[in-house]
Write an enzyme that holds these catalytic residues in place. Structure first.
Site, PDB file in Angstrom:
ATOM      1  N   GLY B  43      15.596 -73.187  17.031  1.00  0.00           N
ATOM      2  CA  GLY B  43      14.678 -73.490  18.124  1.00  0.00           C
ATOM      3  C   GLY B  43      13.365 -72.779  17.855  1.00  0.00           C
ATOM      4  N   ARG B 331      10.335 -67.328  41.574  1.00  0.00           N
ATOM      5  CA  ARG B 331      11.529 -68.153  41.458  1.00  0.00           C
ATOM      6  C   ARG B 331      12.750 -67.580  42.165  1.00  0.00           C
ATOM      7  NH1 ARG B 331      11.007 -69.891  35.039  1.00  0.00           N
ATOM      8  NH2 ARG B 331       9.314 -71.367  35.386  1.00  0.00           N
ATOM      9  N   GLU B 425      15.631 -66.032  23.439  1.00  0.00           N
ATOM     10  CA  GLU B 425      16.447 -65.886  24.641  1.00  0.00           C
ATOM     11  C   GLU B 425      17.775 -65.184  24.337  1.00  0.00           C
ATOM     12  OE1 GLU B 425      17.162 -69.569  26.765  1.00  0.00           O
ATOM     13  OE2 GLU B 425      18.330 -68.579  28.333  1.00  0.00           O
TER      14      GLU B 425
END
Lengths: 256, 636, 219
Positions: B43, B331, B425
């Site tokens: 990624g 959020r 991540e």
């Protein structure tokens, strides 16, 4: 939102391996109109697994139409009957109760079937590897705002760059041509100032690789554009043609 | 319990990275090709790392379970990527980006790492533009920016709603170039199933070829993992179907500590669940909250249609509770409040969903203006739900989206296993307990393009390596282990499907280790997961063979790992007796219902060492905040 | 292989020459039609026109050779592309949804081209060969009008011209696309011109047998 379930007859292509002969297998399903097409296949697979049968192999990943992994031919159309979406975005409310639906893999010599509905699209990677990039190393690049690019050109380059590499263009083309895919990448870089140094070399290398991999030529039927989930325009193919002929006539490279 | 050495360089924060880069040992250009480096995951972080390392001359082997590196889930990021360019002249700076990120992470991130992230953010934008990434531009031809949650400056670069795609394709093109050049060998459709550690150093991996089913072994001088997050432990999340934790989990079982597993981000604006057969949740860009008003009925179990609920019966709860930020609260707060009103039974039709209503904005600005801003998103919404959001309010609900936790790494991004580096991540390093929008892309590319090429070189230059071959015992032993696991999964032949177990686990995680957690629920979750795990190994049914493409087998291995990881997440959440960012413990809240941190006792990263499934040792990395003063976040 | 042969043997190269020869043939058709239309004026006008060509015989021969080469390249490229494209896509889908994706004109160029080719052979055999190589004792005008008096021949002629129209309707705009001249502003216009051109050619050529069939054949 939710209505009564749809009863559908699915004819799904099953093929055990690249070499084996495939055939359609019938499945009777009852599915909520709110379900997505792939969720319906998930459900069939769950039932198959419960009965110790091999589930239908199909590929998908992001399920929001951007990764380009999914790709089924549904009633003869790559990504199904609704324009400008990927298979994963197709919902069952677009089908009628009692309908028969044919589900097939993308068919092209350059995309051999791996198993059932999964095909090998690594040919696309090979085309990109041949020259679908701008040769800059990490670091040592100019400031991002050093070269202004008009909003229109940036937008046009983006339209080309929006390709998700799903291969629907190849699947829809009666010649299995990859020119929309290649045209989109060549256009993106031909439009941008950063792409200029390798402009000729790039298109020559990518077309040579594309031809080598067994894709057909373009007959300008424009079926690719009609089936592209991102609406990539055939203007990209026109530009590809222009870029290629120009490169062939202009470049000093007699080896290409 | 031991403390961890984060290897943060000395000196003032502005010069740490510069000095560190100078102090790092280099590998002679002629020697670089003698080093093999394995990169797992392609990624943003993995592709950028593999490409950059290949450019330097290392011999890179890149692995991906996808058919192509271009499919990684980085591609789905919509909003944008932050950088401290200050092109807008609105007061941005590296320090401000650093400050916002530390604060947004609720003071649970490592200051030095975050500062470095802010520092290299500008290089990322330069790099991407040079690669031909078509970022949005102004009429004058310069780059455009937009604003995003948690910041008061416009520092987000974007390419329509497909920024992740464009950045990934940039990294993918750089990677493709190196594959062509022969410095990177790409192994696609391979899933990493074990890490091989020899003499305390990560020296290779064992993978399964997903097409042939063969178990393959690869050796190297260092292993880089960039395999993303673990939100799919919840079954329903915005992650891709195949995103999984297996690579980091197997590495964890080989000695890599897992840090802050309980820090998960629940994104507030996703489409609600429509039925039992739902496979994943779709995220709608957060930007919708700029013009949409969030509300529910004041009456419990109200089944009236939105248009039939009069203004007096509507509760615009975010505007009511947070008058200054209104619908634009961060959020975690927006998500938690949605859950709260739905738990009260006031959700849409008494279920799990709240309205996101654009009628005021349409009346004020006209439908055309709204169409220009959000047309694309409205279309996506209609495609999925069959409802026209110009006419009826959208229904949204929070969904698991991103995991801030991950494998523990030091300042050099090396895990607790020597020679095992973790990027993006998959590591825990930069976002603390909550990630700000448009920062995930930034971190992935920062790690891959601008950090690992330096720190990995230092590791190679400062270590002595014995020669290894994949035929030696350690490799064979791990290969055998993987083979045994595959055989075991196939031999159970129970009654329940893999998905059934995954869904059951997901429900436990969502209900008890989700947006709001409490001691009782977490304890229940731990014992339920343990039970479920036992049942899985007795009753799962994995059909098919291990000799070809078998997607059920792939999923089974991943779910087996989730069944261990889920328990660790719950244990971590239980041990952390405070609320911070995405980790909200109901017992620890202010009188207004906000997250209440306990900086005295929990100002550390919790890094867990695996003993056996269900048993972990805790290591702490104390976090120091010298540059951003500890304070309570307030968005009132 | 040199760069040029690699160019003409590449997918785009083949298409390029297909388009280039197509455009030249389309120009030829215009000339041909203008000449043919003298039939409407009467025998004298037509004979004058044929006579002028006769006096330019050496030049006409050269042009004919060039024209034949263009035809051959066009047909050879067409067959080769058809064959290679078939290899690239050997299997059809169970449901044919092509009509949702593309126009009938674009999908049938191989078919319409083949019919036009058959027509061409017949056409040369009926008019061009006797006029140049046989002592028929008839003037070209007599040969032409005689043939058109035959309903079967005329019907075949008209049908072939309709299919030629189909072929041209796709070919005209397709050539522009292949040369890379697809511009947002001009391409819709080019497509319209192509259709008008195709209709004019088909109607123009077909009008002759219809006219003579009706006026001479006594229908």
């Amino acid at each position: 939102m939710s209505g009564t379930n749809l009863n559908l007859k699915l004819k799904v292509w099953r093929q055990a391996s690249p070499k084996s002969v495939g055939a359609f297998v019938d499945y009777q399903v009852s599915v909520s109109p709110d379900s997505s097409f792939l969720e319906m296949l998930d459900e069939i697979n769950n039932n198959l697994e419960k009965n110790n049968q091999d589930p239908i192999v199909f590929e998908s990943d992001c399920r929001e139409g951007i990764c380009g992994t999914c790709g089924l031919v549904i009633n003869g159309q790559p990504h199904g009957p609704i324009p400008r979406i990927a298979t994963c975005q197709l919902h069952m409310r677009n089908f009628k109760d009692g309908e028969t639906i044919y589900v097939e893999p993308f068919r092209a010599t350059a995309f051999p079937v791996i198993k059932d509905l999964a095909v090998d699209r690594s040919a696309f990677d090979k085309i990109i590897q041949a020259g679908g990039y701008i040769s800059v190393n990490t670091g040592g690049v100019p400031d991002a705002n050093e070269i202004p690019i008009s909003k229109e050109i940036a937008a046009e380059a983006f339209d080309s760059a929006a390709c998700i590499g799903c291969g629907a263009c190849v699947a829809a083309c009666k010649n299995s041509s990859a020119m929309l895919f290649v045209g989109a990448k060549v256009s993106q870089f031909a439009l941008l100032p950063q792409g200029q140094p390798e402009r000729e070399k790039r298109v020559e290398a990518m077309i040579a690789k594309m031809d080598e991999l067994g894709f057909g030529a373009c007959s300008n039927t424009y079926a690719c554009e009609a089936e592209c989930p991102k609406g990539i325009s055939v203007k990209n193919i026109a530009r590809l043609n222009r870029e290629f002929v120009k490169a062939k006539l202009k470049s000093q490279n007699v080896e290409a | 319990m031991s403390t961890l050495d984060s290897k943060i360089p000395a000196g003032p924060i502005e010069s740490k990275w510069t000095n560190h880069k100078f102090n790092l040992k280099l590998v002679n250009p002629a020697n670089k090709r003698k080093y093999d480096i394995i990169v797992v995951g392609t990624g943003l972080a993995g592709a950028s790392a593999a490409a950059s390392l290949g450019e330097l001359g290392y011999n890179v082997k890149a692995f991906s379970f996808h058919d192509s590196p271009r499919r990684a889930h980085s591609i789905a990021a919509q909003g944008g990527i932050n950088a401290a360019k200050n092109y807008q002249n609105d007061g941005d700076s590296i320090f401000r980006l650093f400050y916002d990120t530390v604060k947004g992470g609720d003071f649970r991130a490592r200051e030095a790492n975050v500062y470095r992230l802010a520092e290299v953010s500008n290089n990322i934008i330069d790099q991407c533009v040079a690669q031909g990434v078509p970022f949005a531009r102004e009429y004058g031809g310069l780059l455009d920016n937009r604003s995003f949650g948690g910041a008061q400056v416009s520092r987000t670069f974007y390419a329509r709603g497909q920024t992740g795609q464009q950045l990934l394709l940039g990294a993918y093109s750089a990677l493709s170039r190196q594959i062509h050049a022969g410095t990177v060998k790409m192994y696609s459709r391979r899933e990493m199933l074990d890490l091989v550690v020899i003499d305390g150093l990560a020296r290779g991996i064992v993978v399964r070829n997903l097409i042939t089913g063969e178990i393959e072994k690869y050796s190297a001088h260092a292993v880089v993992l960039a395999t993303g997050g673990y939100s799919n432990v919840f079954f329903l999340s915005t992650n891709a179907m195949n995103s999984n934790a297996t690579a980091i989990w197997r590495a964890h079982k080989r000695g890599a500590f897992f840090a802050n597993p309980c820090y998960t981000q629940i994104h507030p604006t996703c489409l609600p669940v429509h039925g039992d057969n739902q496979s994943k949740l779709t995220l709608m860009s957060e930007s919708l909250r700029n013009d949409g008003r969030v509300w529910v009925s004041k009456i419990k179990g109200d089944t009236r249609k939105a248009k039939d609920i009069p203004e007096t019966d509507r509760d615009y709860y975010l505007e009511r509770k947070y008058p200054s930020f209104g619908n634009l609260t961060p959020r975690d707060i927006a998500s938690r409040n949605a859950k709260e009103v739905c738990d009260e039974g006031r959700g849409v039709n008494g279920g799990h969903g709240v309205f996101l209503d654009f009628s005021d904005a349409i009346n004020r600005l006209g439908q055309k203006a709204i169409e220009e801003k959000y047309g694309n998103l409205f279309e996506i919404y209609e495609t999925i739900t069959g409802e026209n959001p110009y006419q009826v309010p959208m229904k949204i609900y929070p969904a698991p989206h991103y995991t801030m936790g991950g494998l523990w790494v030091d300042y050099n991004l090396m895990s607790s296993v020597n020679g095992l580096f973790v990027l993006g991540e998959a590591n825990f390093s930069d976002h603390g307990a909550n990630r700000l929008g448009a920062s995930a892309l930034m971190q992935g590319l920062a790690d891959g393009y601008f950090v690992i090429p330096y720190t990995l070189g230092n590791y190679l230059a400062t270590n002595k390596f014995s020669s290894v071959s994949v035929d030696q015992d350690e490799f064979k032993k791990d290969e055998q282990g993987v083979n045994d696991l595959v055989k075991r999964l196939l031999s159970i032949k129970g009654k329940r499907t893999v998905d059934d177990f995954h869904k059951t686990l997901g429900r436990i995680m969502w209900n008890k280790v989700g947006m709001a957690r409490n001691e009782k629920g977490l304890k229940e979750a731990i014992s339920e997961i343990k039970e479920l795990r036992e049942e899985f190994w007795k009753d799962v049914n994995v059909v098919g063979s291990d000799k070809d493409l078998n997607q059920t087998l792939e999923r089974a291995g991943r779910v087996a790992d989730y069944l261990e990881l889920g328990e660790l997440m719950a244990s971590d959440a239980l041990h952390r007796n405070e609320s911070c960012g995405g980790h909200f413990r109901e017992e620890y809240q202010t009188e207004e219902g906000e997250a209440k941190r306990d900086d005295e006792n929990y100002r550390y990263a919790a890094a867990w060492e695996f003993q056996e499934a269900g048993k972990w040792d805790l290591h702490k990395e104390q976090l120091e905040f010298e540059y951003v003063k500890l304070s309570q976040r307030s968005y009132k | 292989m040199g760069w040029f042969s690699r160019f003409i043997n590449s997918s785009i190269g083949k298409k390029f020459f297909m388009g280039l020869t197509g455009v030249l043939l389309m120009l030829f058709l215009i000339m041909h039609l203008i000449g043919n239309l003298t039939l409407f004026i009467g025998e004298k006008a037509f004979t004058n026109y044929a006579g002028t060509l006769e006096t330019l015989r050496p030049i006409v021969r050269v042009i004919e050779v060039i024209l034949a080469s263009i035809f051959i390249i066009h047909i050879y490229s067409g067959i080769r592309l058809w064959w290679e494209n078939k290899k690239a896509n050997p299997k059809q889908y169970a449901v044919n949804a092509k009509s949702k994706e593309s126009s009938i004109f674009s999908r049938t160029t191989v078919f319409t081209g083949s019919i036009v080719f058959i027509f061409l052979v017949v056409h040369l055999q009926t008019f061009w060969y006797p006029n140049n190589f046989e002592e028929t004792g008839k003037s070209l005008y007599q040969i032409v009008t005689g043939s058109f008096a035959n309903p079967v021949y005329s019907l075949f002629y008209v049908l072939a011209m309709i299919l030629l129209g189909f072929h041209l309707n796709h070919g005209f705009q397709s050539a522009f696309q292949t040369f890379g001249w697809n511009h947002k502003k001009y391409f819709p216009f080019i497509q319209k011109v192509g259709t008008i051109y195709a209709i004019l050619m088909a109607a123009g050529f077909a009008s002759l047998p219809i006219y003579f069939l009706i006026s001479r054949g006594g229908m």
